[in-house]
Design a protein around this motif. Sequence first.
Motif, PDB file in Angstrom:
ATOM      1  N   GLY A 309       0.806  -1.206   0.000  1.00 44.42           N
ATOM      2  CA  GLY A 309       0.000   0.000   0.000  1.00 44.42           C
ATOM      3  C   GLY A 309       0.838   1.255   0.000  1.00 44.42           C
ATOM      4  O   GLY A 309       2.025   1.240   0.329  1.00 44.42           O
ATOM      5  N   ASP A 310       0.190   2.352  -0.354  1.00 45.53           N
ATOM      6  CA  ASP A 310       0.823   3.662  -0.419  1.00 45.53           C
ATOM      7  C   ASP A 310       0.015   4.598   0.468  1.00 45.53           C
ATOM      8  O   ASP A 310      -1.217   4.543   0.495  1.00 45.53           O
ATOM      9  CB  ASP A 310       0.819   4.157  -1.879  1.00 45.53           C
ATOM     10  N   ASN A 311       0.692   5.443   1.216  1.00 49.25           N
ATOM     11  CA  ASN A 311       0.036   6.442   2.068  1.00 49.25           C
ATOM     12  C   ASN A 311       0.592   7.810   1.693  1.00 49.25           C
ATOM     13  O   ASN A 311       1.349   8.418   2.441  1.00 49.25           O
ATOM     14  CB  ASN A 311       0.279   6.132   3.544  1.00 49.25           C
ATOM     15  N   PRO A 312       0.222   8.325   0.516  1.00 52.06           N
ATOM     16  CA  PRO A 312       0.832   9.558   0.028  1.00 52.06           C
ATOM     17  C   PRO A 312       0.174  10.800   0.619  1.00 52.06           C
ATOM     18  O   PRO A 312      -0.967  10.747   1.097  1.00 52.06           O
ATOM     19  CB  PRO A 312       0.560   9.487  -1.477  1.00 52.06           C
ATOM     20  N   TYR A 313       0.893  11.899   0.578  1.00 49.82           N
ATOM     21  CA  TYR A 313       0.298  13.190   0.907  1.00 49.82           C
ATOM     22  C   TYR A 313      -0.196  13.889  -0.355  1.00 49.82           C
ATOM     23  O   TYR A 313      -1.142  14.662  -0.301  1.00 49.82           O
ATOM     24  CB  TYR A 313       1.310  14.058   1.643  1.00 49.82           C
ATOM     25  N   ARG A 314       0.455  13.596  -1.452  1.00 53.94           N
ATOM     26  CA  ARG A 314       0.022  14.106  -2.759  1.00 53.94           C
ATOM     27  C   ARG A 314      -0.096  12.932  -3.726  1.00 53.94           C
ATOM     28  O   ARG A 314       0.741  12.029  -3.689  1.00 53.94           O
ATOM     29  CB  ARG A 314       1.015  15.136  -3.309  1.00 53.94           C
ATOM     30  N   PRO A 315      -1.137  12.943  -4.565  1.00 53.27           N
ATOM     31  CA  PRO A 315      -2.230  13.925  -4.634  1.00 53.27           C
ATOM     32  C   PRO A 315      -3.190  13.787  -3.460  1.00 53.27           C
ATOM     33  O   PRO A 315      -3.298  12.717  -2.860  1.00 53.27           O
ATOM     34  CB  PRO A 315      -2.919  13.599  -5.956  1.00 53.27           C
ATOM     35  N   GLU A 316      -3.898  14.866  -3.169  1.00 54.19           N
ATOM     36  CA  GLU A 316      -4.740  14.912  -1.973  1.00 54.19           C
ATOM     37  C   GLU A 316      -5.801  13.822  -1.968  1.00 54.19           C
ATOM     38  O   GLU A 316      -6.125  13.278  -0.908  1.00 54.19           O
ATOM     39  CB  GLU A 316      -5.393  16.290  -1.866  1.00 54.19           C
ATOM     40  N   ASP A 317      -6.342  13.475  -3.130  1.00 54.28           N
ATOM     41  CA  ASP A 317      -7.434  12.494  -3.150  1.00 54.28           C
ATOM     42  C   ASP A 317      -6.965  11.072  -2.892  1.00 54.28           C
ATOM     43  O   ASP A 317      -7.784  10.157  -2.782  1.00 54.28           O
ATOM     44  CB  ASP A 317      -8.200  12.568  -4.475  1.00 54.28           C
ATOM     45  N   ARG A 318      -5.657  10.846  -2.762  1.00 54.65           N
ATOM     46  CA  ARG A 318      -5.141   9.515  -2.458  1.00 54.65           C
ATOM     47  C   ARG A 318      -4.669   9.379  -1.018  1.00 54.65           C
ATOM     48  O   ARG A 318      -4.171   8.337  -0.615  1.00 54.65           O
ATOM     49  CB  ARG A 318      -3.989   9.171  -3.413  1.00 54.65           C
ATOM     50  N   ARG A 319      -4.830  10.410  -0.219  1.00 54.74           N
ATOM     51  CA  ARG A 319      -4.413  10.341   1.170  1.00 54.74           C
ATOM     52  C   ARG A 319      -5.255   9.323   1.937  1.00 54.74           C
ATOM     53  O   ARG A 319      -6.473   9.280   1.792  1.00 54.74           O
ATOM     54  CB  ARG A 319      -4.556  11.705   1.844  1.00 54.74           C
ATOM     55  N   LEU A 320      -4.582   8.546   2.758  1.00 53.22           N
ATOM     56  CA  LEU A 320      -5.301   7.683   3.681  1.00 53.22           C
ATOM     57  C   LEU A 320      -5.695   8.481   4.912  1.00 53.22           C
ATOM     58  O   LEU A 320      -5.021   9.435   5.305  1.00 53.22           O
ATOM     59  CB  LEU A 320      -4.423   6.493   4.082  1.00 53.22           C
ATOM     60  N   SER A 321      -6.801   8.073   5.546  1.00 53.43           N
ATOM     61  CA  SER A 321      -7.219   8.710   6.788  1.00 53.43           C
ATOM     62  C   SER A 321      -6.229   8.349   7.903  1.00 53.43           C
ATOM     63  O   SER A 321      -5.750   7.208   7.976  1.00 53.43           O
ATOM     64  CB  SER A 321      -8.616   8.228   7.163  1.00 53.43           C
ATOM     65  N   PRO A 322      -5.872   9.354   8.734  1.00 52.51           N
ATOM     66  CA  PRO A 322      -6.391  10.718   8.776  1.00 52.51           C
ATOM     67  C   PRO A 322      -5.523  11.693   7.979  1.00 52.51           C
ATOM     68  O   PRO A 322      -4.436  12.084   8.427  1.00 52.51           O
ATOM     69  CB  PRO A 322      -6.360  11.054  10.264  1.00 52.51           C
ATOM     70  N   ASN A 323      -5.983  12.074   6.820  1.00 50.60           N
ATOM     71  CA  ASN A 323      -5.370  13.134   6.017  1.00 50.60           C
ATOM     72  C   ASN A 323      -3.893  12.891   5.714  1.00 50.60           C
ATOM     73  O   ASN A 323      -3.046  13.774   5.820  1.00 50.60           O
ATOM     74  CB  ASN A 323      -5.535  14.493   6.707  1.00 50.60           C
ATOM     75  N   GLY A 324      -3.576  11.637   5.325  1.00 54.99           N
ATOM     76  CA  GLY A 324      -2.216  11.331   4.904  1.00 54.99           C
ATOM     77  C   GLY A 324      -1.229  11.127   6.032  1.00 54.99           C
ATOM     78  O   GLY A 324      -0.018  11.098   5.786  1.00 54.99           O
ATOM     79  N   ARG A 325      -1.700  10.945   7.244  1.00 53.23           N
ATOM     80  CA  ARG A 325      -0.816  10.743   8.387  1.00 53.23           C
ATOM     81  C   ARG A 325      -0.733   9.261   8.751  1.00 53.23           C
ATOM     82  O   ARG A 325      -1.598   8.469   8.379  1.00 53.23           O
ATOM     83  CB  ARG A 325      -1.316  11.548   9.581  1.00 53.23           C
TER      84      ARG A 325
END
Length: 377
Positions: A309-325
Amino acid sequence: MAPFAMRVDRAAADPVTQVASYPMDPGAWQLGPHVDWIPETSEPLRFARYEGMPDGAMTVSPGIAVSRQARFSSGTIDFDIKPLAYDDTGIIFRRHGEDAGEMVYLRANPDCPAADDCIQYAPITHQRMQWDTYSNYQGQAPINPAGWNHVHLVVAGEKLTVTVNHAADPTLVVPRLQGTTTEGGIAFKGPAIYANLVIRPGPASALPDVHEGVPAADTVMTWLAATPSALPVDRPVGAADIPASRSWHAIAAEQTGLVNLSRNFNVRRLSVGWLKTTITAGTAMHRVLRIGWARQITVFLNGKAVFAGDNPYRPEDRRLSPNGRLEADNASVPIALRQGANDIVLAVGNTWLGADGHIKPTAYGWGAEARLEELRQ
């Protein structure tokens, strides 16, 4: 709103041992160097005198202002800040150059104080500011996003409380600072205006009521680590990349279960960090592995990949909860344990997609945590 002026006599030759206020003037501050998480700027620091600011005010554009004199270990720090943008504006204390320190910052969100990320603590190690692996140290704050705010820090050894705008109770409580320094310099990050910096040294035992919580049930606390390896450029991480058995050594997990690779390894290239734990099952059984990570992960069970899996910060619509953290709820992986010993290996990538679209090693958090839970029907 005027700043909350606080005036005391300037310290003598040794500001570490007595109360000191530090003037906002060119002789006391210098522009700090650029690193990956601090924007490069050609704008100089600007200084001015205003009513209510007996020691002046300093405007810091994107970048940091470093005190030429201030040193701090434990005690209190007071300052006033007027954020100039929605950014990570705040103070770095116990600073050792660009490499290490402790940071408390405000995000001047127009939705404050209701937003749950208005204030945050983050350690800095190996030039990485790890905001995205410590969402447990952020929260709401009574911030005036367009005006002046007073910030009061109490630091006692490994403990920290932060109170914003004279609130009745601490705005942020950090039971254990996660940086690697115990004493160091002071810096402010922009874009913001700063005034009325006052430091009062104090004992390291001044916060007896600040306690750490207990880890969640079934948190994996025992891990081995291997030296990070280069990230494969033309293929996914595979079982053949898992380090040999002699390469592993014990690594400490934090109280929450987080294994902080940013603290333990000084890596400047695109890399894979390696973590391993062994689960002994009395009989064959099914379980759920709940994992949190930053930024990429492949999970191996007994030498076979069972999740990537990937937990990116960009692009925004691919961020995992909570908000890419990073949080243990980033993903839930059903696994089948065999009777006896089961090796779980986590391959954790440090790839970051910058705002400019370029791939680079993260300048922020890098690590993982896991919980092993019963499978619920």
